[in-house]
Design an enzyme around this catalytic site. Structure first.
Site, mmCIF file in Angstrom:
data_model
loop_
_atom_site.group_PDB
_atom_site.id
_atom_site.type_symbol
_atom_site.label_atom_id
_atom_site.label_comp_id
_atom_site.label_asym_id
_atom_site.label_seq_id
_atom_site.Cartn_x
_atom_site.Cartn_y
_atom_site.Cartn_z
ATOM 1 N N LYS A 189 13.468 -8.083 5.962
ATOM 2 C CA LYS A 189 13.604 -9.210 5.054
ATOM 3 C C LYS A 189 14.789 -10.061 5.487
ATOM 4 O O LYS A 189 15.938 -9.645 5.376
ATOM 5 C CB LYS A 189 13.813 -8.753 3.610
ATOM 6 N N GLU A 265 26.534 -2.097 5.847
ATOM 7 C CA GLU A 265 27.697 -2.798 6.400
ATOM 8 C C GLU A 265 28.019 -3.898 5.420
ATOM 9 O O GLU A 265 27.245 -4.843 5.259
ATOM 10 C CB GLU A 265 27.401 -3.347 7.798
ATOM 11 N N CYS A 300 31.715 -11.380 9.359
ATOM 12 C CA CYS A 300 32.114 -10.173 8.628
ATOM 13 C C CYS A 300 33.420 -9.595 9.137
ATOM 14 O O CYS A 300 34.174 -8.988 8.372
ATOM 15 C CB CYS A 300 31.002 -9.124 8.677
#
Length: 498
Positions: A189, A265, A300
Site C-alpha cells: 500500500k 521504522e 527519517c
C-alpha cells in the site's frame, strides 16, 4: 545531468486516472470509489487513484496467496527470480526520469533528488537483492553421528508492506527487494498522497516477467486500506515505515488478527553532535545544513538536533545560517532550485504549528519560520533554525519532519551523551570529532541504530538501517533485511536404519 526541457515536457503530460495493480492487471476498486490527487507543487488536482476497500485488499491478498501456493515464484529456482528482478531493475532505470517526474508531481521532492533517490536508488536496491537471491544457503547443524540436522530458509508467504510519502519508491524497494528475492508474494500500500511511482514500477515488474499475483499494489486511505492489511488473516508478515501512532495501531491489528510479525521504522529526532576538535568547521556546517534541509527536512534520518560544544557554538551557528541562506526554495521541477515543496498541505500545517510552539516555548528563531510564497502556489517552507533550545522543548524532543533545525549547546562529553539520548527516538546520529577515543565512546554510548562519524549519509545498501527505542525494530537494507521475510525450518533426520 538532467535536461530541463525534457523535465518540462514530462511534467506537462496528462496523467490518466490510476488503478490498483492486482494479478498483473490494472483494476478499479470493487465499489469504484476514487481519490483525487493534488500536487503540492501547485496545489492543483492532476489525477485520481482507487479508493480501495476491505474487499479490494482481500482481492489482492487472495491473488498473492494463490500464486504463492502454486509455487511459480516461491518454489522457483532462485536463478529465475534473480533474472526477473535484474530485468525489472533495468526497466526502472530506463524509465527513471518519467518515474521521477511522477513522484515529484505527487510529493514535491526536488527533481534532482527524486531522480537519484527514487527510481535510480530503487533499481540499485533491487539489483542488490536479485544478486543475493541464489546465495541464501541453508545450514547443517553439528549433532550426533546418526542424525542429520538441516536448517532451511523458507519464504514466509504473503507479505504486507505500507510505505510513507517522503520516499515511497526508495523505501518501498528496501522492503520489496528482500521480500521478493526470498520468494514471497507481496501486497503493498503506497501513501494516498504519493502512489504513482509504485504503481508504475509494478507494471514494469510484470513486463520483466514477474508472475501474476506476486506483486500487487492497492491504493487508498490508511484508516481503511492500511487497516485491512493490518487485520488480514492471510498476511504473514507486515513491514511499515511511518509514524509511531500508526505503528502502534498496526501492532494492535496484529494482536487482533493472526499475530502476524510486524516490523516498524518509525522515524527519529537524530542528534548531530559537534565537538570543538572537529577538523573542518566549514565542512561540518555545510553537511549540517544538508542533513536537515535536503528534501525540506522530510527524511527519517534528518539530523534535526545540533548538539554543539559551547566553545564553538556561536561560530558554528553563523556558518550554518550562512549555508541555509544559500538554499533556494521553489518549484521542484526547476533545476536552479535546491529545495522543493512540502509533500502535502497537512504536513505543511504540522510544520507551521511546531515552529510556533518552539517560539512560544522561548527558543530564538534565527532564520525562516513562515511559509514561503512561491509563484506556482503549492506548499513550501524555508530552512528554519532555532538557537537557545533546551532539551525539554518540543522542537528538541518531537519529530517535526520539516526543514527545522534546533541547536543546543553542551560542555562535556557526558552532557552530549545525555542530551543525545534524551528523546524517545533512536534511529540515526552524527558525531564530529578528531579524537578517536571520543568517536569510539560516542558510538558505544549513543542509543541509535546508526552512528555516523565525521560524515552524514555515508551508509549504503551494504549495512542495515534500523532503529531502537520508539524508532522501531527490524532492519531495512543489507543482507539482514532478509531476516524479516524468511522462516527458519529445522529438519531432524535420523540416519539409523533401525
Amino acid at each position: 545531468m538532467l535536461n530541463q526541457s525534457e523535465i518540462n515536457r514530462l511534467k506537462e503530460q496528462t496523467v490518466p486516472p490510476q488503478f490498483n495493480f492486482i494479478n498483473n492487471e490494472k483494476v478499479d476498486g470493487i465499489k469504484g470509489n476514487r481519490l483525487d490527487v493534488d500536487s503540492p507543487v501547485d496545489g492543483k488536482i492532476f489525477t485520481s487513484i482507487t479508493d480501495s476497500t476491505v474487499e479490494d485488499v482481500d482481492s489482492a491478498v487472495n491473488a498473492a496467496r494463490t500464486i504463492f501456493d502454486q509455487g511459480m515464484w516461491s518454489q522457483a529456482a532462485p536463478a529465475f527470480r534473480k533474472k526477473v528482478m535484474h530485468k525489472w531493475a533495468d526497466l526502472i532505470e530506463q524509465n527513471a526520469l518519467e518515474i521521477a517526474v511522477l513522484g515529484t508531481r505527487d510529493n514535491g521532492t526536488h527533481i534532482n533528488m527524486a531522480h537519484k533517490g527514487e527510481p535510480l536508488s530503487a533499481a540499485s536496491t533491487i539489483r542488490y537483492y536479485a544478486e543475493a537471491a541464489d546465495k541464501l544457503y541453508g545450514e547443517i547443524a553439528p549433532t550426533s553421528d546418526n542424525i542429520l540436522a538441516l536448517i532451511h530458509r523458507d519464504p514466509v508467504g504473503v507479505v504486507g508492506l505500507i510505505v510513507p510519502w517522503n520516499f515511497p519508491l526508495m523505501i518501498g524497494a528496501w522492503k520489496l527487494g528482500p521480500a521478493l528475492a526470498a520468494g514471497n508474494s507481496v501486497v503493498i500500500k503506497p501513501p494516498e498522497s504519493a502512489s504513482l511511482s509504485l504503481l508504475k514500477i509494478a507494471e514494469l515488474a510484470a513486463q520483466a516477467g514477474m508472475p501474476a499475483g506476486v506483486l500487487n499494489v492497492v491504493t487508498g486511505l490508511g484508516q481503511v486500506c492500511g487497516k485491512a492489511i493490518g487485520l488480514h488473516m492471510d498476511i504473514d508478515v507486515l513491514a511499515f515505515t511511518g509514524s509511531g501512532g500508526v505503528g502502534r495501531r498496526l501492532m494492535e491489528y496484529s494482536a487482533q488478527s493472526n499475530l502476524k510479525r510486524v516490523y516498524l521504522e518509525l522515524g527519529g529526532k537524530s542528534p548531530n553532535i559537534i565537538f570543538a576538535d572537529a577538523a573542518n568547521l566549514d565542512r561540518v556546517a555545510k553537511e549540517t545544513a544538508a542533513s536537515i534541509f535536503r528534501n525540506a527536512g522530510q527524511v527519517c534520518v534528518a539530523a534535526s538536533r545540533v548538539i554543539v560544544q559551547n566553545s564553538i557554538k556561536d561560530e558554528l551557528i553563523e556558518k550554518v545560517v550562512a549555508y541555509a541562506k544559500t538554499y533556494k526554495v521553489g518549484n521542484p521541477f526547476d533545476l536552479d532550485n535546491a529545495i522543493g515543496s512540502i509533500a502535502n498541505f497537512a504536513q505543511l500545517n504540522v510544520i507551521e504549528a511546531k515552529v510556533k510552539q518552539g517560539i512560544n516555548e522561548g527558543a530564538t528563531l534565527l532564520i525562516g519560520g513562515e511559509r514561503a510564497n512561491v509563484e506556482s502556489g503549492g506548499c513550501y517552507f524555508p530552512p528554519t533554525i532555532f538557537s537557545d533550545v533546551t532539551p525539554d522543548m518540543s522542537i528538541a524532543k518531537e519529530e517535526v519532519f520539516g526543514p527545522v533545525l534546533a541547536i543546543l549547546g553542551f560542555d562535556t562529553i557526558e552532557d552530549a551523551i545525555e542530551i543525545a539520548n534524551s528523546t524517545v527516538y533512536g534511529l540515526s546520529s552524527v558525531v564530529w570529532t578528531s579524537n578517536l577515543s571520543t568517536a569510539h565512546r560516542m558510538v558505544k554510548s549513543i542509543k541509535a541504530g546508526v552512528v555516523q562519524v565525521n560524515c552524514f549519509s555515508g551508509a549504503d545498501q551494504t549495512v542495515p538501517l534500523g532503529g531502537v527505542k520508539q524508532s522501531g525494530h527490524g532492519s531495512d537494507r543489507s543482507l539482514h533485511a532478509f531476516d524479516k521475510y524468511i522462516d527458519l525450518k529445522t529438519a531432524w533426520i535420523s540416519l539409523d536404519p533401525n
